[in-house]
Design a protein around this motif. Structure first.
Motif, PDB file in Angstrom:
ATOM      1  N   SER A 175       0.665  -1.306  -0.019  1.00  0.00           N
ATOM      2  CA  SER A 175      -0.051  -0.056  -0.307  1.00  0.00           C
ATOM      3  C   SER A 175       1.097   1.298   0.070  1.00  0.00           C
ATOM      4  N   GLN A 179       0.872   4.497  -2.821  1.00  0.00           N
ATOM      5  CA  GLN A 179       0.631   5.619  -2.649  1.00  0.00           C
ATOM      6  C   GLN A 179       1.761   6.412  -3.046  1.00  0.00           C
ATOM      7  N   GLU A 180       2.991   6.098  -2.987  1.00  0.00           N
ATOM      8  CA  GLU A 180       4.139   6.769  -3.350  1.00  0.00           C
ATOM      9  C   GLU A 180       4.196   6.830  -4.990  1.00  0.00           C
ATOM     10  N   ILE A 182       1.302   7.108  -6.589  1.00  0.00           N
ATOM     11  CA  ILE A 182       0.185   7.923  -7.074  1.00  0.00           C
ATOM     12  C   ILE A 182       0.788   9.448  -6.718  1.00  0.00           C
ATOM     13  N   ALA A 183       1.350   9.585  -5.504  1.00  0.00           N
ATOM     14  CA  ALA A 183       1.963  11.019  -5.348  1.00  0.00           C
ATOM     15  C   ALA A 183       2.819  11.408  -6.286  1.00  0.00           C
ATOM     16  N   VAL A 223      -9.019   9.766   1.548  1.00  0.00           N
ATOM     17  CA  VAL A 223      -8.497   9.506   0.690  1.00  0.00           C
ATOM     18  C   VAL A 223      -8.297  10.547  -0.464  1.00  0.00           C
ATOM     19  N   ASN A 227      -4.825  13.276  -1.643  1.00  0.00           N
ATOM     20  CA  ASN A 227      -4.681  13.160  -3.312  1.00  0.00           C
ATOM     21  C   ASN A 227      -5.259  14.420  -4.206  1.00  0.00           C
ATOM     22  N   VAL A 255      -7.798   3.442  -4.585  1.00  0.00           N
ATOM     23  CA  VAL A 255      -7.184   3.298  -3.119  1.00  0.00           C
ATOM     24  C   VAL A 255      -8.099   3.179  -2.016  1.00  0.00           C
ATOM     25  N   LEU A 298      -1.967   8.817   4.528  1.00  0.00           N
ATOM     26  CA  LEU A 298      -1.726   9.233   3.205  1.00  0.00           C
ATOM     27  C   LEU A 298      -1.427  10.745   3.170  1.00  0.00           C
ATOM     28  N   THR A 302       2.031  11.741   0.809  1.00  0.00           N
ATOM     29  CA  THR A 302       2.056  12.890  -0.268  1.00  0.00           C
ATOM     30  C   THR A 302       3.174  14.153   0.098  1.00  0.00           C
ATOM     31  N   ILE A 360       0.323   3.629   5.320  1.00  0.00           N
ATOM     32  CA  ILE A 360       0.872   4.290   3.849  1.00  0.00           C
ATOM     33  C   ILE A 360       1.677   5.498   4.138  1.00  0.00           C
TER      34      ILE A 360
END
Length: 361
Positions: A175, A179-180, A182-183, A223, A227, A255, A298, A302, A360
């Motif tokens: 997870s 997230q890494e 995605i960011a 979430v 983001n 996510v 999260l 980010t 995350i």
């Protein structure tokens, strides 16, 4: 003698009692009744589809009422609307084709009852924001999303591994990596989009299942905020509208869905063995705590990516402002949700612990 069409208009306006209308239509000529019902339903569905309702969300609202016959009617209407129109947005068509459809045997009175009741309910639904072009209209051109698709495929694979493992440390690692990605991709998109003035915020409605809808909507909001997105929860329809840029919204949906699977697994594992009221309080408190903690994790992940690109802060702030303005245009009079009660300390502590397991960073 009153025609079937007049009877249908009467029951929809309230001038004719529902039971009387079913009886009257049940003894009228079958061909006339079927034609009148088909015309009324086509008109009702056409109004809603033109008014912004997409196949999946209209089916969802209807299916929540518990009559599977009505769900089938929505699915058939969506397919017919797509077949009868040109052009049809591929995303709209995909929703129509993916709706569950089953051949159900029902006697005539059950079918009449379902159709009339559905007509009344459809008449109560208001127009909503048009987020996908309805059949017969052309979608505005959007930026190429092939790179987004490749990144999201990698994210989807990582989240699938997080959902499938029974080891919290593995789920955390998968997870966190998702997230890494995605960011990092969001920052890269902001960098490349600086000079593309046609790139604008978008919106998508995401269904939120019962039970515990408001708590799950809180998880979706946590979430989304981590983001670069914003949400508006519409409890009467069972969906949240997520505002953001395309790639960010797609990532939020992935996510959220994955974390909900992980949360449900941990919640069932940790909940008390006895007492219906106790279990209900536990689950609500669990989901609230899980949402709060996941939001913290999260956001932390980010921020770690943003700190490596401090020169992009003005661009990111401008994009956040655009998202907020897009949301305010659609929902100029939102109401802040009341804080959710915590009735189970056991559920709160377990929810935070489960969020740490799915950490995350």
């Amino acid at each position: 003698m009153v025609s079937p069409a007049e009877t249908i208009r009467g029951v929809r306006s309230g001038a004719v009692a529902f039971e009387d209308a079913v009886v009257a239509l049940g003894v009228a000529a079958v061909g006339e009744v079927d034609a009148a019902l088909a015309a009324a339903l086509k008109d009702a569905f056409g109004r809603l589809f033109r008014g912004g309702w997409q196949p999946a969300e209209l089916h969802r609202v209807v299916a929540r009422r518990g009559n599977p016959l009505q769900g089938d009617i929505v699915a058939e209407a969506a397919i017919n609307a797509a077949k009868a129109s040109s052009p049809v947005d591929p995303r709209w068509l995909a929703q129509a084709e993916e709706l569950p459809r089953a051949t159900r045997s029902a006697d005539r009175f059950d079918l009449l009852d379902a159709q009339l009741d559905l007509l009344i309910e459809l008449g109560k639904l208001p127009p909503i924001e048009v987020l996908l072009p309805p059949p017969g209209t052309v979608a505005p051109a959007r930026a190429d999303s092939s790179a987004d698709t490749r990144v999201l495929d990698r994210v989807r694979a990582l989240l699938a591994k997080a959902e499938s493992t029974d080891f919290p440390a593995e789920a955390e690692a998968y997870s966190a990596k998702a997230q890494e990605l995605i960011a990092r991709h969001s920052i890269e998109e902001a960098l490349t989009a600086r000079d593309r003035v046609e790139v604008v915020p978008y919106a998508k409605r995401i269904g939120v299942d019962h039970p515990y809808e408001s708590e799950k909507a809180g998880l979706l909001d946590a979430v989304a905020r981590a983001n670069h997105c914003r949400t508006v929860w519409s409890p009467e329809f069972g969906f949240s509208t997520v505002f953001g840029f395309d790639a960010d919204i797609d990532a939020v949906e992935l996510v959220y869905t994955s974390l909900l699977v992980q949360a449900n697994r941990a919640m069932v594992r940790d909940e008390p063995a006895k007492g219906k009221a106790r279990i209900k309080a536990f689950r609500r408190s669990f989901l609230v705590a899980y949402s709060v903690r996941i939001g913290e994790r999260l956001a932390q992940a980010t921020r770690a990516e943003i700190e490596q690109h401090m020169d992009l802060l003005p661009v990111l702030r401008n994009r956040d402002l655009q998202v907020r303005e897009a949301m305010d245009r659609v929902f100029p009079h939102t109401v802040r949700a009341r804080g959710r009660r915590i009735d189970s300390l056991e559920g709160w502590e377990s929810g935070r612990a489960a969020a740490d397991e799915a950490e995350i960073r």
